[in-house]
Scaffold this active site. Structure first.
Site, PDB file in Angstrom:
ATOM      1  CG  ASP A 136      -9.781  -0.096   4.665  1.00 35.12           C
ATOM      2  OD1 ASP A 136      -9.503  -0.236   3.456  1.00 35.12           O
ATOM      3  OD2 ASP A 136      -9.086  -0.551   5.588  1.00 35.12           O
ATOM      4  CD  GLN A 166      -3.468  -4.406   6.440  1.00 36.77           C
ATOM      5  OE1 GLN A 166      -3.369  -3.379   5.771  1.00 36.77           O
ATOM      6  NE2 GLN A 166      -4.038  -5.485   5.961  1.00 36.77           N
ATOM      7  CE  LYS A 201      -3.895  -2.325   2.182  1.00 42.56           C
ATOM      8  NZ  LYS A 201      -4.589  -2.713   3.406  1.00 42.56           N
TER       9      LYS A 201
END
Ligand code: NDP
Length: 288
Positions: free
Chosen positions: A120, A97, A53
């Site tokens: 997200d 994460q 990422k």
């Protein structure tokens, strides 16, 4: 006849070049989109995802920073970090994460992210927005699937979409996004009796189970569009999806490969959401 391959790498490249132009435009007005990634513990796969990422951010012109916490970190330490990132005007997107260590409450952590920075799309507010057709940020994996379908001019309205898997990050949002585009949607789970009965009626079949090659040719309707979200590591080290690619490609009209299908789209959509968050932040500053 063999199915056409939905080439995630190629579509991801195209989408990234379009969004890079938007990042460049922001940069011209003095704004560099910023993403903060929080990682807790020593999960090896998570460390690789985060590295990928960060590299993707740098390639497209997004500033990024990683906040790493040891496995034994407390939830309060992570919440304090999120709070300061919420208040940091250089950071437009924040992601935690997953998975978090067992002593964390996922919802409590995710919901502490300012919803306008939740790139997200996992914050409960953003989940509610998605479900009610008022999407703020689409969760990256199903968003990537929708973009792949759209870029290949695959019709969704009136089609029967069958999603195998009901996770909060893939299966459920996927189902709602297909529904929003006018598909009739069925969600199947590990508890579904006679799975084939449903998969064989799918015009669009999306599989996200984490069960290597569980969908075989006889479970697929001839001419169906098959999207394989799964990423599984075989004992010999190779990757494979949840769909038996070799047999299913002989029945489907379109199919995604693994690797090179949905995977590259997921990171791409994270970049898009971060740039979008920066554009929105700029627009709201301009209003005042
Ligand atoms: P989860 O383990 O959270 O969910 C799996 C889902 O599949 C569950 O809902 C489970 O049902 C269902 N399931 C499991 N076995 C069966 C079965 N035999 N028949 C029907 N349904 C079944 O996984 P995720 O959604 O997080 O991920 C799924 C896969 O996608 C994994 O391989 C993961 O690595 C991959 N992935 C790929 C991404 C990408 O970018 N390409 C991004 C995210 C994930 P139940 O709820 O009843 O247990």
């Amino acid at each position: 006849m063999s199915a056409q391959i939905l080439d995630g790498k190629k579509i991801a490249e195209l989408v990234r070049s379009e969004w890079k132009a938007r990042a460049d435009k922001l940069a011209q007005s003095g704004i560099k989109p910023g993403l903060a990634v929080i990682i807790v513990g020593n999960n090896a796969a998570s460390a690789i995802y985060v590295r990928n990422k960060i590299k993707a951010c740098s390639d497209i012109g997004i500033y990024s920073e990683v906040h790493s916490f040891p496995e034994h970190a407390t939830q309060d330490e992570v919440l304090d970090c999120i709070q300061s990132l919420n208040e940091n005007s250089h950071i437009h997107g924040i992601l935690v994460q997953l998975p978090l260590p067992a002593h964390f409450e996922n919802n409590c952590v995710i919901t502490s992210i300012a919803s306008e920075k939740d790139v997200d799309g996992f914050h409960l507010y953003n989940v509610g927005a998605l479900v009610t057709g008022n999407t703020v940020f689409s969760p990256c994996t199903p968003y990537g699937v929708m973009v792949m379908l759209e870029r290949n001019h695959i019709p969704i309205e009136g089609q029967h979409g069958v999603v195998v898997g009901r996770s909060n990050i893939v299966g459920k949002p996927m189902a709602f996004m297909l529904l929003e585009q006018g598909a009739t949607v069925t969600i199947c789970t590990s508890k579904t009796a006679d799975l084939s009965q449903f998969t064989r009626s799918a015009d669009i079949l999306v599989v996200a189970t984490g069960k290597p090659r569980m969908i075989t040719a006889k479970m697929v309707k001839p001419g169906a569009v098959v999207v394989d979200v799964g990423i599984n590591r075989l004992p010999d080290g190779r990757l494979c999806g949840d769909v038996d690619f070799e047999s299913v490609k002989e029945v489907a009209s379109y199919i995604t490969p693994v690797p090179g299908g949905v995977g590259p789209m997921t990171i791409t959509m994270l970049l898009c959401n971060t740039i979008l968050a920066a554009e929105r932040a700029q627009a709201s500053v301009k209003q005042f």
